[in-house]
Design a protein around this motif. Structure first.
Motif, PDB file in Angstrom:
ATOM      1  N   GLY A 121      41.634  43.852  30.979  1.00  0.00           N
ATOM      2  CA  GLY A 121      41.212  42.738  31.326  1.00  0.00           C
ATOM      3  C   GLY A 121      41.245  41.687  30.403  1.00  0.00           C
ATOM      4  O   GLY A 121      40.570  40.609  30.613  1.00  0.00           O
ATOM      5  N   MET A 122      41.821  41.927  29.242  1.00  0.00           N
ATOM      6  CA  MET A 122      42.039  41.188  28.229  1.00  0.00           C
ATOM      7  C   MET A 122      42.858  39.965  28.346  1.00  0.00           C
ATOM      8  O   MET A 122      42.742  38.936  27.830  1.00  0.00           O
ATOM      9  N   ILE A 123      43.798  40.219  29.293  1.00  0.00           N
ATOM     10  CA  ILE A 123      44.897  39.142  29.780  1.00  0.00           C
ATOM     11  C   ILE A 123      45.123  39.335  31.193  1.00  0.00           C
ATOM     12  O   ILE A 123      44.825  40.574  31.835  1.00  0.00           O
ATOM     13  N   ARG A 124      45.332  38.280  31.883  1.00  0.00           N
ATOM     14  CA  ARG A 124      45.351  38.197  33.296  1.00  0.00           C
ATOM     15  C   ARG A 124      46.924  38.304  33.486  1.00  0.00           C
ATOM     16  O   ARG A 124      47.872  37.558  33.000  1.00  0.00           O
ATOM     17  N   PRO A 125      47.310  39.398  34.361  1.00  0.00           N
ATOM     18  CA  PRO A 125      48.775  39.312  34.855  1.00  0.00           C
ATOM     19  C   PRO A 125      49.189  38.189  35.546  1.00  0.00           C
ATOM     20  O   PRO A 125      48.448  37.230  36.381  1.00  0.00           O
ATOM     21  N   SER A 126      50.508  37.788  35.141  1.00  0.00           N
ATOM     22  CA  SER A 126      51.049  36.478  36.050  1.00  0.00           C
ATOM     23  C   SER A 126      51.131  36.740  37.608  1.00  0.00           C
ATOM     24  O   SER A 126      51.120  36.012  38.560  1.00  0.00           O
ATOM     25  N   GLU A 127      51.709  38.214  38.034  1.00  0.00           N
ATOM     26  CA  GLU A 127      51.727  38.599  39.276  1.00  0.00           C
ATOM     27  C   GLU A 127      51.579  40.211  39.422  1.00  0.00           C
ATOM     28  O   GLU A 127      51.223  40.724  38.240  1.00  0.00           O
ATOM     29  N   TRP A 174      44.104  48.348  40.986  1.00  0.00           N
ATOM     30  CA  TRP A 174      42.679  48.911  41.446  1.00  0.00           C
ATOM     31  C   TRP A 174      42.234  50.100  40.645  1.00  0.00           C
ATOM     32  O   TRP A 174      42.776  50.797  40.187  1.00  0.00           O
ATOM     33  N   LEU A 175      40.867  50.041  40.664  1.00  0.00           N
ATOM     34  CA  LEU A 175      40.228  51.130  40.016  1.00  0.00           C
ATOM     35  C   LEU A 175      39.416  51.742  41.136  1.00  0.00           C
ATOM     36  O   LEU A 175      38.642  51.173  41.811  1.00  0.00           O
ATOM     37  N   ASP A 176      39.605  53.246  41.411  1.00  0.00           N
ATOM     38  CA  ASP A 176      38.927  53.777  42.430  1.00  0.00           C
ATOM     39  C   ASP A 176      39.108  52.991  43.637  1.00  0.00           C
ATOM     40  O   ASP A 176      38.175  53.159  44.542  1.00  0.00           O
ATOM     41  N   GLY A 177      40.338  52.447  44.069  1.00  0.00           N
ATOM     42  CA  GLY A 177      40.325  51.982  45.461  1.00  0.00           C
ATOM     43  C   GLY A 177      39.934  50.356  45.538  1.00  0.00           C
ATOM     44  O   GLY A 177      40.037  49.736  46.515  1.00  0.00           O
ATOM     45  N   ARG A 178      39.112  49.980  44.384  1.00  0.00           N
ATOM     46  CA  ARG A 178      38.534  48.642  44.376  1.00  0.00           C
ATOM     47  C   ARG A 178      39.212  47.673  43.764  1.00  0.00           C
ATOM     48  O   ARG A 178      39.835  48.174  42.571  1.00  0.00           O
ATOM     49  N   GLU A 179      39.793  46.366  44.277  1.00  0.00           N
ATOM     50  CA  GLU A 179      40.566  45.659  43.422  1.00  0.00           C
ATOM     51  C   GLU A 179      39.723  45.044  42.102  1.00  0.00           C
ATOM     52  O   GLU A 179      38.814  44.437  42.366  1.00  0.00           O
ATOM     53  N   ILE A 180      40.331  45.222  41.064  1.00  0.00           N
ATOM     54  CA  ILE A 180      39.786  44.546  39.949  1.00  0.00           C
ATOM     55  C   ILE A 180      40.938  43.484  39.196  1.00  0.00           C
ATOM     56  O   ILE A 180      40.496  43.274  38.070  1.00  0.00           O
ATOM     57  N   THR A 181      41.884  43.087  39.952  1.00  0.00           N
ATOM     58  CA  THR A 181      42.745  42.233  39.275  1.00  0.00           C
ATOM     59  C   THR A 181      41.978  40.815  38.579  1.00  0.00           C
ATOM     60  O   THR A 181      42.507  40.458  37.610  1.00  0.00           O
ATOM     61  N   ARG A 182      40.911  40.512  39.198  1.00  0.00           N
ATOM     62  CA  ARG A 182      40.687  39.372  38.849  1.00  0.00           C
ATOM     63  C   ARG A 182      39.106  39.394  37.947  1.00  0.00           C
ATOM     64  O   ARG A 182      38.622  38.415  37.656  1.00  0.00           O
ATOM     65  N   ASP A 183      38.804  40.944  38.001  1.00  0.00           N
ATOM     66  CA  ASP A 183      37.406  40.978  37.229  1.00  0.00           C
ATOM     67  C   ASP A 183      37.735  40.731  35.647  1.00  0.00           C
ATOM     68  O   ASP A 183      38.329  41.195  35.069  1.00  0.00           O
ATOM     69  N   PRO A 184      36.567  40.088  35.034  1.00  0.00           N
ATOM     70  CA  PRO A 184      36.715  39.919  33.415  1.00  0.00           C
ATOM     71  C   PRO A 184      36.420  41.044  32.923  1.00  0.00           C
ATOM     72  O   PRO A 184      36.314  42.310  33.451  1.00  0.00           O
ATOM     73  N   ALA A 185      36.857  41.403  31.553  1.00  0.00           N
ATOM     74  CA  ALA A 185      37.052  42.616  30.992  1.00  0.00           C
ATOM     75  C   ALA A 185      35.512  43.079  30.633  1.00  0.00           C
ATOM     76  O   ALA A 185      35.437  44.408  31.011  1.00  0.00           O
TER      77      ALA A 185
END
Ligand SMILES: Nc1ncnc2c1ncn2[C@@H]1O[C@H](COP(=O)(O)OP(=O)(O)O)[C@@H](O)[C@H]1O
Ligand SMILES: [Mg+2]
Length: 268
Positions: A66-72, A76-87
């Motif tokens: 979570g240090m950088i946000r992917p462009s696309e 998921w961690l354990d089935g929970r989406e974390i794409t937008r979670d801060p570090a």
């Protein structure tokens, strides 16, 4: 190995997926550092990541932590989406990364270095207990010390607990960094070149240590390394990256025999 073979192998192993990425793409201005990376890591699995400099290995770690946000793409961690979670939220969910260079507090003992890492993350709920002066404070303090000693034991550092960190050999110092990272029991550990600069004997000790860590805690590990023999012996599965892509993956034996990987990276 085809995609469906890979899927059925995972099913046969009956392992639960801890981390999954889908289509991770990351651009820095004109540079595409990651291109549609799909990664899966099972519970208690050790996955090695190899590839030449600039392949995108560290960037992959940064985007998982979570240090950088992917462009696309999505994570998921354990089935929970974390794409937008801060570090910090990912850290709380159990993702921990180490860096290529880390400075311990040299004058503090090994034990206190590990304790500082635990307290820095609010381990054991100690902050509130300290603040409120609860009677449970002593019990929490004892529990923290036990957590620290557990981490030092896994890392083979119980005998060094009272020594100032500055006195450790480079191999011991590297294992102390590992102890600091695992003291509050992460579920996914991202190790970025943990053995760079170590002598062969120290690399072997480090390899045994991460195996012991996995056995003791069931932690999953993603391991970036230049030392190919070390990765091959330490990992259940290996991903080979080049120019932001995963160009090969499989067991160490499969990857070592893969003609694409051999041509691109292993130089055979
Ligand atoms: N903060 C950044 N800004 C611009 N480009 C970067 C940045 N970090 C990494 N890169 C570029 O992304 C690519 C992948 O880098 P990196 O993930 O560090 O590779 P590796 O760890 O495999 O050596 C390289 O081309 C690198 O120059
Ligand atoms: Mg790197």
């Amino acid at each position: 190995m085809t995609q469906s073979e890979a899927v059925s192998r995972e099913a046969a192993r009956g392992q639960e997926t801890l981390l999954r990425t889908e289509g991770l793409t990351l651009r820095f201005g004109g540079i595409t550092a990651l291109r549609e990376i799909d990664v899966e890591v099972s519970v208690a699995e050790i996955v090695g990541v190899i590839g030449p400099n600039g392949a995108g290995k560290t960037t992959l770690f940064d985007s998982i932590a979570g240090m950088i946000r992917p462009s696309e793409g999505r994570i998921w961690l354990d089935g929970r989406e974390i794409t937008r979670d801060p570090a910090h939220r990912r850290a709380r969910a159990g993702i921990r990364r180490t860096f290529q260079r880390q400075q311990p507090i040299g004058w503090l003992s090994v034990e206190d270095n590990a304790l500082a890492a635990l307290e820095g993350r609010g381990g054991g709920g100690g902050f509130w207990a300290d603040l409120l002066g609860l009677p449970s404070r002593r019990r929490i303090e004892r529990a923290r010390r036990e957590q620290v000693m557990g981490a030092l034991e896994v890392c083979g550092l119980v005998g060094e607990a009272r020594r100032p960190a500055a006195e450790l050999s480079i191999g011991q110092a590297r294992r102390m960094e590992l102890a600091r990272a695992i003291v509050d029991r992460p579920r996914l550990l991202l190790l970025d070149e943990p053995t760079s600069g170590l002598e062969e004997a120290e690399v072997e000790i480090f390899a045994a240590t991460i195996e012991a860590l996995r056995a003791a805690t069931g932690c999953s590990i993603l391991l970036v390394e230049h030392d190919v023999p070390f990765v091959m012996s330490a990992s259940d599965r290996v991903l080979v990256m080049q120019e932001g892509r995963v160009i090969g993956s499989g067991t160490p034996a499969e990857v070592a025999a893969d003609p694409v990987v051999r041509a691109a990276y292993l130089g055979a």
